[in-house]
Design a protein around this motif. Structure first.
Motif, PDB file in Angstrom:
ATOM      1  N   ASN A  66      55.931  18.722  15.732  1.00  0.00           N
ATOM      2  CA  ASN A  66      54.946  17.662  15.534  1.00  0.00           C
ATOM      3  C   ASN A  66      55.098  16.518  16.523  1.00  0.00           C
ATOM      4  OD1 ASN A  66      53.873  18.996  13.357  1.00  0.00           O
ATOM      5  ND2 ASN A  66      54.914  17.759  11.817  1.00  0.00           N
ATOM      6  N   TYR A  67      56.239  16.475  17.211  1.00  0.00           N
ATOM      7  CA  TYR A  67      56.596  15.305  17.996  1.00  0.00           C
ATOM      8  C   TYR A  67      56.320  15.451  19.487  1.00  0.00           C
ATOM      9  CZ  TYR A  67      59.088  13.476  13.941  1.00  0.00           C
ATOM     10  OH  TYR A  67      59.406  13.003  12.695  1.00  0.00           O
ATOM     11  N   VAL A  68      55.911  14.346  20.074  1.00  0.00           N
ATOM     12  CA  VAL A  68      56.021  14.179  21.517  1.00  0.00           C
ATOM     13  C   VAL A  68      57.505  13.927  21.811  1.00  0.00           C
ATOM     14  CG1 VAL A  68      55.466  12.702  23.476  1.00  0.00           C
ATOM     15  CG2 VAL A  68      53.706  13.226  21.758  1.00  0.00           C
TER      16      VAL A  68
ATOM     17  N   VAL B 161      61.698   8.690  32.102  1.00  0.00           N
ATOM     18  CA  VAL B 161      61.939   9.819  33.002  1.00  0.00           C
ATOM     19  C   VAL B 161      60.833  10.869  32.870  1.00  0.00           C
ATOM     20  CG1 VAL B 161      63.502  11.713  33.572  1.00  0.00           C
ATOM     21  CG2 VAL B 161      64.436   9.460  32.978  1.00  0.00           C
ATOM     22  N   ALA B 162      60.615  11.339  31.653  1.00  0.00           N
ATOM     23  CA  ALA B 162      59.618  12.394  31.446  1.00  0.00           C
ATOM     24  C   ALA B 162      59.266  12.485  29.979  1.00  0.00           C
ATOM     25  CB  ALA B 162      60.159  13.741  31.936  1.00  0.00           C
ATOM     26  N   ALA B 163      58.091  13.068  29.711  1.00  0.00           N
ATOM     27  CA  ALA B 163      57.672  13.311  28.336  1.00  0.00           C
ATOM     28  C   ALA B 163      56.812  14.557  28.287  1.00  0.00           C
ATOM     29  CB  ALA B 163      56.916  12.111  27.769  1.00  0.00           C
ATOM     30  N   ILE B 164      56.764  15.155  27.108  1.00  0.00           N
ATOM     31  CA  ILE B 164      56.005  16.396  26.934  1.00  0.00           C
ATOM     32  C   ILE B 164      55.323  16.368  25.574  1.00  0.00           C
ATOM     33  CG2 ILE B 164      58.036  17.617  26.019  1.00  0.00           C
ATOM     34  CD1 ILE B 164      56.991  20.123  27.525  1.00  0.00           C
TER      35      ILE B 164
ATOM     36  N   SER C  20      53.311  21.384  24.539  1.00  0.00           N
ATOM     37  CA  SER C  20      53.710  21.578  25.944  1.00  0.00           C
ATOM     38  C   SER C  20      52.553  21.540  26.930  1.00  0.00           C
ATOM     39  CB  SER C  20      54.478  22.900  26.128  1.00  0.00           C
ATOM     40  OG  SER C  20      55.637  22.915  25.339  1.00  0.00           O
ATOM     41  N   GLU C  21      51.351  21.223  26.475  1.00  0.00           N
ATOM     42  CA  GLU C  21      50.211  21.254  27.389  1.00  0.00           C
ATOM     43  C   GLU C  21      50.198  20.068  28.340  1.00  0.00           C
ATOM     44  OE1 GLU C  21      46.566  21.669  25.276  1.00  0.00           O
ATOM     45  OE2 GLU C  21      46.885  23.790  24.828  1.00  0.00           O
ATOM     46  N   ILE C  22      50.774  18.962  27.924  1.00  0.00           N
ATOM     47  CA  ILE C  22      50.736  17.751  28.745  1.00  0.00           C
ATOM     48  C   ILE C  22      52.159  17.288  29.037  1.00  0.00           C
ATOM     49  CG2 ILE C  22      49.967  15.358  28.876  1.00  0.00           C
ATOM     50  CD1 ILE C  22      47.815  16.081  26.817  1.00  0.00           C
ATOM     51  N   THR C  23      52.422  17.008  30.305  1.00  0.00           N
ATOM     52  CA  THR C  23      53.699  16.432  30.716  1.00  0.00           C
ATOM     53  C   THR C  23      53.444  15.194  31.559  1.00  0.00           C
ATOM     54  OG1 THR C  23      53.827  17.862  32.657  1.00  0.00           O
ATOM     55  CG2 THR C  23      54.945  18.622  30.657  1.00  0.00           C
ATOM     56  N   SER C  24      54.411  14.318  31.553  1.00  0.00           N
ATOM     57  CA  SER C  24      54.328  13.092  32.326  1.00  0.00           C
ATOM     58  C   SER C  24      55.700  12.795  32.894  1.00  0.00           C
ATOM     59  CB  SER C  24      53.859  11.934  31.426  1.00  0.00           C
ATOM     60  OG  SER C  24      53.834  10.716  32.136  1.00  0.00           O
TER      61      SER C  24
ATOM     62  N   ILE D 209      60.437  18.798  32.623  1.00  0.00           N
ATOM     63  CA  ILE D 209      60.664  18.763  31.184  1.00  0.00           C
ATOM     64  C   ILE D 209      60.004  19.984  30.556  1.00  0.00           C
ATOM     65  CG2 ILE D 209      58.617  17.346  30.716  1.00  0.00           C
ATOM     66  CD1 ILE D 209      60.259  15.980  28.477  1.00  0.00           C
ATOM     67  N   SER D 210      60.677  20.547  29.566  1.00  0.00           N
ATOM     68  CA  SER D 210      60.118  21.686  28.841  1.00  0.00           C
ATOM     69  C   SER D 210      60.660  21.642  27.413  1.00  0.00           C
ATOM     70  CB  SER D 210      60.493  23.008  29.511  1.00  0.00           C
ATOM     71  OG  SER D 210      61.897  23.189  29.526  1.00  0.00           O
ATOM     72  N   ARG D 211      60.066  22.451  26.557  1.00  0.00           N
ATOM     73  CA  ARG D 211      60.517  22.484  25.179  1.00  0.00           C
ATOM     74  C   ARG D 211      60.363  23.886  24.612  1.00  0.00           C
ATOM     75  NH1 ARG D 211      57.076  18.265  22.068  1.00  0.00           N
ATOM     76  NH2 ARG D 211      58.142  19.127  20.218  1.00  0.00           N
TER      77      ARG D 211
END
Length: 118
Positions: free
Chosen positions: A31-33, A48-51, A55-59, A70-72
């Protein structure tokens, strides 16, 4: 809240690579970013990074774009930060964070030290 534990930090020479992991427990991880931040001595905390949750959007932060990924894995409740072409200025404590949006992170891990030698 979700509990977060980072691992994978260490000492690496400039130009090398490291992969950080952050294991989550508690609430539903998917459920979490998820995000990674870092803080070097005497400096403010830096994004640094976020997802996104699916996983469709990364920054990425400007200073790491093109070098970090970044990946999950929602099945493993884990988020990763692959760090390549490391530089001495990447030296910092790296923190994992969970949030509801890319701007709001409410849960934080204890951090893992990354040191890059020149």
């Amino acid at each position: 809240q979700v509990q977060l534990v980072e691992s994978g930090g260490g000492l690496v020479q400039a130009g090398g690579s490291l992969r950080l992991s952050c294991a989550a427990s508690g609430r539903t991880f998917s459920n979490y970013v998820m995000g990674w931040f870092r803080q070097a001595p005497g400096k403010e905390r830096e994004f640094v990074a976020a997802i996104s949750s699916n996983s469709e959007i990364t920054s990425y932060g400007f200073s790491v774009k093109g070098r970090f990924t970044i990946s999950r894995d929602n099945a493993k409740n884990t988020v990763y930060l692959q760090m390549n072409s490391l530089k001495p200025e990447d030296t910092a404590v790296y923190y994992c964070a969970a949030g509801t949006t890319f701007q709001l992170f409410a849960s934080w891990g204890q951090g893992t030290q990354v040191t890059i030698s020149s």
